[in-house]
Design a protein around this motif. Structure first.
Motif, PDB file in Angstrom:
ATOM      1  N   LYS A 158      14.071  88.318  19.817  1.00  0.00           N
ATOM      2  CA  LYS A 158      15.500  88.009  19.709  1.00  0.00           C
ATOM      3  C   LYS A 158      15.799  86.812  20.609  1.00  0.00           C
ATOM      4  N   PRO A 159      15.496  85.616  20.100  1.00  0.00           N
ATOM      5  CA  PRO A 159      15.695  84.421  20.919  1.00  0.00           C
ATOM      6  C   PRO A 159      17.158  83.996  20.965  1.00  0.00           C
ATOM      7  N   THR A 160      17.477  83.238  21.981  1.00  0.00           N
ATOM      8  CA  THR A 160      18.793  82.614  22.087  1.00  0.00           C
ATOM      9  C   THR A 160      18.633  81.162  21.697  1.00  0.00           C
ATOM     10  N   GLN A 161      19.142  80.808  20.521  1.00  0.00           N
ATOM     11  CA  GLN A 161      18.970  79.451  20.024  1.00  0.00           C
ATOM     12  C   GLN A 161      19.601  78.442  20.978  1.00  0.00           C
ATOM     13  N   GLY A 162      18.961  77.270  21.071  1.00  0.00           N
ATOM     14  CA  GLY A 162      19.466  76.223  21.940  1.00  0.00           C
ATOM     15  C   GLY A 162      19.229  76.484  23.412  1.00  0.00           C
ATOM     16  N   SER A 163      18.288  77.407  23.712  1.00  0.00           N
ATOM     17  CA  SER A 163      17.981  77.717  25.114  1.00  0.00           C
ATOM     18  C   SER A 163      16.484  77.953  25.245  1.00  0.00           C
ATOM     19  N   ASN A 164      16.039  78.186  26.469  1.00  0.00           N
ATOM     20  CA  ASN A 164      14.638  78.524  26.723  1.00  0.00           C
ATOM     21  C   ASN A 164      14.391  80.029  26.722  1.00  0.00           C
ATOM     22  N   ILE A 165      15.405  80.800  26.399  1.00  0.00           N
ATOM     23  CA  ILE A 165      15.242  82.255  26.323  1.00  0.00           C
ATOM     24  C   ILE A 165      14.700  82.602  24.933  1.00  0.00           C
ATOM     25  N   PHE A 166      13.453  83.091  24.888  1.00  0.00           N
ATOM     26  CA  PHE A 166      12.875  83.371  23.567  1.00  0.00           C
ATOM     27  C   PHE A 166      12.932  84.850  23.188  1.00  0.00           C
ATOM     28  N   HIS A 167      13.445  85.677  24.079  1.00  0.00           N
ATOM     29  CA  HIS A 167      13.660  87.081  23.704  1.00  0.00           C
ATOM     30  C   HIS A 167      14.564  87.744  24.727  1.00  0.00           C
ATOM     31  N   THR A 168      15.495  88.553  24.241  1.00  0.00           N
ATOM     32  CA  THR A 168      16.322  89.387  25.116  1.00  0.00           C
ATOM     33  C   THR A 168      16.412  90.779  24.517  1.00  0.00           C
ATOM     34  N   TYR A 169      16.178  91.763  25.356  1.00  0.00           N
ATOM     35  CA  TYR A 169      16.243  93.169  24.951  1.00  0.00           C
ATOM     36  C   TYR A 169      17.282  93.863  25.822  1.00  0.00           C
ATOM     37  N   ARG A 170      18.135  94.645  25.174  1.00  0.00           N
ATOM     38  CA  ARG A 170      19.157  95.385  25.912  1.00  0.00           C
ATOM     39  C   ARG A 170      19.154  96.844  25.472  1.00  0.00           C
ATOM     40  N   SER A 171      19.410  97.709  26.431  1.00  0.00           N
ATOM     41  CA  SER A 171      19.547  99.141  26.138  1.00  0.00           C
ATOM     42  C   SER A 171      20.628  99.710  27.047  1.00  0.00           C
ATOM     43  N   ASN A 172      21.605 100.371  26.427  1.00  0.00           N
ATOM     44  CA  ASN A 172      22.723 100.932  27.184  1.00  0.00           C
ATOM     45  C   ASN A 172      22.925 102.395  26.801  1.00  0.00           C
ATOM     46  N   VAL A 173      23.063 103.220  27.824  1.00  0.00           N
ATOM     47  CA  VAL A 173      23.316 104.649  27.624  1.00  0.00           C
ATOM     48  C   VAL A 173      24.462 105.049  28.552  1.00  0.00           C
ATOM     49  N   GLY A 174      25.461 105.736  28.004  1.00  0.00           N
ATOM     50  CA  GLY A 174      26.560 106.221  28.829  1.00  0.00           C
ATOM     51  C   GLY A 174      27.461 105.103  29.334  1.00  0.00           C
ATOM     52  N   ASP A 175      28.108 105.358  30.463  1.00  0.00           N
ATOM     53  CA  ASP A 175      29.071 104.418  31.030  1.00  0.00           C
ATOM     54  C   ASP A 175      28.691 104.145  32.488  1.00  0.00           C
ATOM     55  N   VAL A 176      27.955 103.077  32.707  1.00  0.00           N
ATOM     56  CA  VAL A 176      27.473 102.744  34.047  1.00  0.00           C
ATOM     57  C   VAL A 176      28.633 102.423  34.989  1.00  0.00           C
ATOM     58  N   ASP A 177      29.608 101.674  34.509  1.00  0.00           N
ATOM     59  CA  ASP A 177      30.725 101.276  35.368  1.00  0.00           C
ATOM     60  C   ASP A 177      31.497 102.488  35.880  1.00  0.00           C
ATOM     61  N   ALA A 178      31.755 103.431  34.991  1.00  0.00           N
ATOM     62  CA  ALA A 178      32.482 104.635  35.402  1.00  0.00           C
ATOM     63  C   ALA A 178      31.661 105.453  36.386  1.00  0.00           C
ATOM     64  N   ALA A 179      30.355 105.538  36.152  1.00  0.00           N
ATOM     65  CA  ALA A 179      29.486 106.306  37.048  1.00  0.00           C
ATOM     66  C   ALA A 179      29.441 105.668  38.434  1.00  0.00           C
ATOM     67  N   GLU A 180      29.381 104.334  38.479  1.00  0.00           N
ATOM     68  CA  GLU A 180      29.360 103.654  39.770  1.00  0.00           C
ATOM     69  C   GLU A 180      30.690 103.842  40.511  1.00  0.00           C
ATOM     70  N   ALA A 181      31.763 103.845  39.760  1.00  0.00           N
ATOM     71  CA  ALA A 181      33.080 104.034  40.385  1.00  0.00           C
ATOM     72  C   ALA A 181      33.211 105.416  41.018  1.00  0.00           C
ATOM     73  N   ALA A 182      32.535 106.399  40.424  1.00  0.00           N
ATOM     74  CA  ALA A 182      32.616 107.774  40.927  1.00  0.00           C
ATOM     75  C   ALA A 182      31.527 108.090  41.947  1.00  0.00           C
ATOM     76  N   ALA A 183      30.595 107.179  42.173  1.00  0.00           N
ATOM     77  CA  ALA A 183      29.432 107.444  43.013  1.00  0.00           C
ATOM     78  C   ALA A 183      29.791 107.486  44.489  1.00  0.00           C
ATOM     79  N   ALA A 184      28.977 108.243  45.231  1.00  0.00           N
ATOM     80  CA  ALA A 184      29.121 108.266  46.687  1.00  0.00           C
ATOM     81  C   ALA A 184      28.471 107.039  47.311  1.00  0.00           C
ATOM     82  N   TYR A 185      27.470 106.490  46.618  1.00  0.00           N
ATOM     83  CA  TYR A 185      26.750 105.340  47.183  1.00  0.00           C
ATOM     84  C   TYR A 185      26.113 104.541  46.050  1.00  0.00           C
ATOM     85  N   VAL A 186      26.190 103.219  46.166  1.00  0.00           N
ATOM     86  CA  VAL A 186      25.546 102.323  45.203  1.00  0.00           C
ATOM     87  C   VAL A 186      24.678 101.347  45.989  1.00  0.00           C
ATOM     88  N   HIS A 187      23.439 101.215  45.580  1.00  0.00           N
ATOM     89  CA  HIS A 187      22.510 100.335  46.295  1.00  0.00           C
ATOM     90  C   HIS A 187      21.867  99.363  45.308  1.00  0.00           C
TER      91      HIS A 187
END
Length: 752
Positions: A158-187
């Motif tokens: 999955k390249p990004t045309q017009g750039s040097n990025i020839f592949h990008t892979y993404r995977s998302n599960v759940g709601d990271v932002d909400a979990a971080e907001a509720a967390a006791a600690y983020v590192h």
């Protein structure tokens, strides 16, 4: 066991190797064979203004010189992206890229003539690092990205045309932002991983013989069918007209996977219509491919009790000048940074980018060492930040057997806490860690890229001897002996009766390739199926001719038992066929639709490992020694114990390399240590004096006898385990590999 019995159970390839009978590419002679020497670019990124080959061509013994204009009409080739010319045509993209091949009667003549070739270059703007390549206004290393969907791996880049990025892979599960907001600690942490040379004992070597509309290639390739396919498409030949033969291979580690110099050597042979051998030096191979370097940012959110709520990671991988299998490496790095942990919310992104450096390629556990280095170092950092013991922190967050780490991945088929317990137990009898000795642990669970496609043929002869034909390549890991053992066990015959043929696409049936810990499981299942097919045929012969019920028959050593007598194979074939000759040919196939082994779900199995390192640091020099190491892996079932332990120990030793010594260094795109003199790899004296290898067998894998794949997992925990030991003793966190004495010494001084 008698001496004869012991010898008959030894891997045949080992006997050939220690007696000097084993043949590698450089041992082969083809009638009329010429020799090729590759002229390589000294420029990082440049337009080729001119190539003057006249002086070289006029030299006695020189037959011809191959240059880009000879083969420009063939276009480009690739495995995932079609981005690679056979030889540089209009420009070069990295130091070491081939620009000419001198073809001569001897290698000495070819090498001397190469000195006479004059190439003129016009320097172009360059991008020699990830950051340079991704910067605004960066020079494009490739102007377009031509995807090859399902060509080698399922799917495509999955390249990004017009750039040097020839592949990008993404995977998302759940709601990271909400979990971080509720967390006791983020590192959050940032890590880097260097480019590493495969440094196989045998450099790349190929013989190609173009003869009209057919092509025969002898090569040390791990994936002969991929070589066959690329050459077929590139030169417009039918697959059946391209024969790829693989003798013994002196190590691969992924550096001989997919396709490397075969198109170049084939093109040289095409030009002169004679057989040509190109045998690279170690330095040449170091300029052919290497492991992808990486920059990794990783962040973890935990609750007040230390449970992980969310994890996010962004991985940038340096794919070098050509894509090779870099897209798959990027994808796997994202999957492998999850680890064996239960994480309800995930945000993962991995990109592979072009740079003007040596092309990146598959390397033992693609994307795994990069990801696990960051993940497991980060785990100890998070544990320290919340005041929890790192082992307790891991145990609290491990996914249980049968639990999924991500909804789209197979449930875990092992108990990771057992692996942790086993390596800890192995140290129980040793000295306790002190100020001078510190211990660190790391764990990994990876999803092998084990494409479930394989075929096998098993031929049972009248004298009871058996031939196994597969396209698996013997690269020193014992694959051919393993296939022979599976056939012998299935047919109830002695191991000494079975021979496994060398990989040859004209004889052996199709297989995806040798790598990704797949051979024992995927190819092994196809051999088992082929042996069962052969067994069924021989039992049918007895049933038909002797008029006996099939359920009363069973295979025994040397023949078939009817319950009242044993019929030899000779008797069965002679009476059935009417002549004193014969064989049965069993065929076995594995596909993603195969019901046996549950192969439709990904991954086919989890490759797991746990490592515990004990280190001693010389505070005056920063040198780290590892006097003791324990490695544990859940392998399902061991087929060949000596080979299995060797694979585990060999992988871990490679891990010591990138942890402490190895780095293929570049300065503005120029490789500065790409020679066997300047590049440091582990010596036997660097292996820990006490090395515990623990192989856990539960017989619950999808392969023959319940086996799982292995051979890559043990490389993964080594670097973070050593770094975690250093952190435990001194509070010093190294984030950039390798952990050289200078780097450690400076960190210690800064800490003081």
């Amino acid at each position: 066991m008698s001496a004869t019995d012991q010898m008959s159970s030894v891997r045949p390839d080992l006997i050939e190797k220690v007696t000097g009978r084993a043949e590698y590419i450089t041992d082969l002679m083809v009638p009329g064979m010429l020799h090729g020497f590759v002229v390589r670019s000294p420029a990082v990124h440049a337009r080729i203004v001119s190539i003057d080959t006249s002086a070289a061509r006029s030299m006695d013994g020189v037959v011809d010189v191959l240059v880009g204009e000879d083969v420009v009409s063939f276009g480009r080739w690739g495995i995932v992206l079609k981005d690679r010319p056979i030889i540089a045509t209009d420009r070069v993209r990295y130091v070491g890229e081939p620009v000419a091949v001198v073809i001569a009667e001897t290698i000495e003549i070819a090498e001397n003539a190469a000195e006479l070739i004059d190439v003129s270059y016009e320097e172009l703007p360059r991008a020699t690092s990830i950051q340079e390549s991704m910067a605004d206004g960066a020079p494009l290393i490739h102007e377009r990205h031509e995807n090859l969907q399902d060509f080698y791996f399922k799917g495509g880049a999955k390249p990004t045309q017009g750039s040097n990025i020839f592949h990008t892979y993404r995977s998302n599960v759940g709601d990271v932002d909400a979990a971080e907001a509720a967390a006791a600690y983020v590192h959050e942490d940032h890590f880097t991983f260097p480019a590493i040379s495969h440094f196989a004992m045998e450099p790349h070597a190929v013989i190609a013989d173009f003869n009209g509309d057919s092509l025969t290639v002898w090569t040390g390739a791990q994936t002969p069918t991929a070589v066959q396919k690329v050459l077929s498409r590139l030169f417009g030949l039918q697959l059946a007209k391209v024969r790829v033969i693989v003798p013994f291979v002196g190590g691969g580690f992924g550096g001989k996977a997919s396709v490397k110099i075969e198109p170049l050597v084939a093109a040289a042979s095409w030009k002169v219509q004679r057989a040509i051998r190109v045998a690279q030096s170690i330095s040449d191979s170091m300029l052919t491919c290497r492991r992808l370097g990486a920059e990794i940012a990783i962040r973890t959110a935990v609750d007040a009790k230390g449970r992980i709520l969310a994890k996010s990671a962004k991985l940038l991988l340096d794919g070098g000048a050509y894509s090779d299998t870099g897209s798959a490496v990027a994808t796997k790095s994202a999957n492998r940074i999850i680890g064996p942990y239960a994480v309800p919310n995930l945000r993962l992104e991995a990109s592979a980018v072009y740079t003007n450096t040596v092309p990146g390629a598959a390397f033992r556990s693609i994307g795994g060492p990069q990801a696990v280095w960051a993940k497991e170092s980060h785990m100890d950092n998070v544990a320290a930040a919340i005041g929890m013991d790192p082992a307790e922190f891991r145990l609290k967050n491990l996914a249980a057997r049968g639990e999924r780490t991500r909804p789209d991945l197979r449930a875990l088929d092992m108990d990771m806490s057992e692996l942790m317990g086993r390596v800890t137990q192995s140290f129980a009898s040793g000295s306790q860690a002190s100020n001078r000795r510190s211990r660190g642990m790391a764990v990994a669970a990876t999803d092998p890229a084990n494409t479930p496609i394989a075929n096998a043929i098993v031929r049972l002869k009248i004298d009871g001897s058996i031939l196994v034909s597969v396209s698996s390549v013997e690269v020193g890991q014992g694959a051919h002996a393993t296939m022979a053992r599976i056939a012998a066990q299935t047919l109830k015959q002695p191991f000494s009766a079975v021979s496994t043929l060398r990989a040859d696409t004209a004889v052996a049936p199709y297989d995806w390739g040798t790598g990704a810990s797949r051979s024992t499981v995927v190819v092994g299942l196809s051999v088992e199926n082929a042996a069962l097919d052969a067994a069924d045929q021989i039992l049918d012969m007895v049933m038909d001719v002797w008029e006996l019920p099939k359920e009363s028959l069973s295979l025994v050593e040397g023949g078939v038992s009817t319950g009242s007598e044993v019929l030899t194979f000779h008797q069965i074939f002679h009476r059935t066929l009417g002549v004193d000759s014969g064989e049965v040919v069993g065929r076995g196939a594995i596909t993603p639709r195969s019901k046996k082994g549950g192969l439709a779900e990904s991954p086919l199995f989890w490759e797991t490992s746990a490592g515990l390192a004990e280190i001693v640091v010389d505070e005056d020099t920063g040198e780290i020694r590892v006097p003791r190491y324990a490695s544990a892996a859940d392998v399902g079932r061991v087929i060949d114990r000596v080979a299995a332990e060797g694979q585990d120990e060999g992988a871990a030793t490679m891990g010591f390399g990138h942890a402490l010594y190895e780095q293929l260094e570049f300065e503005d795109g120029q490789p500065v240590n790409a020679t066997p003199i300047d590049y440091t790899i582990p010596r036997i004296s660097d292996v820990p004096p006490v090395f515990d290898t623990i192989l856990i067998e539960n017989g619950d894998g999808p392969g023959p006898s319940g086996a799982k794949g292995m051979g890559e997992g043990a490389i993964l925990p080594v670097a973070p385990a050593i770094a975690n030991a250093l952190f435990s003793a001194y509070g010093v966190r190294i984030t950039d590999l390798p952990m050289t004495p200078e780097k450690v010494w400076r960190a210690l001084q800064k800490r003081k």
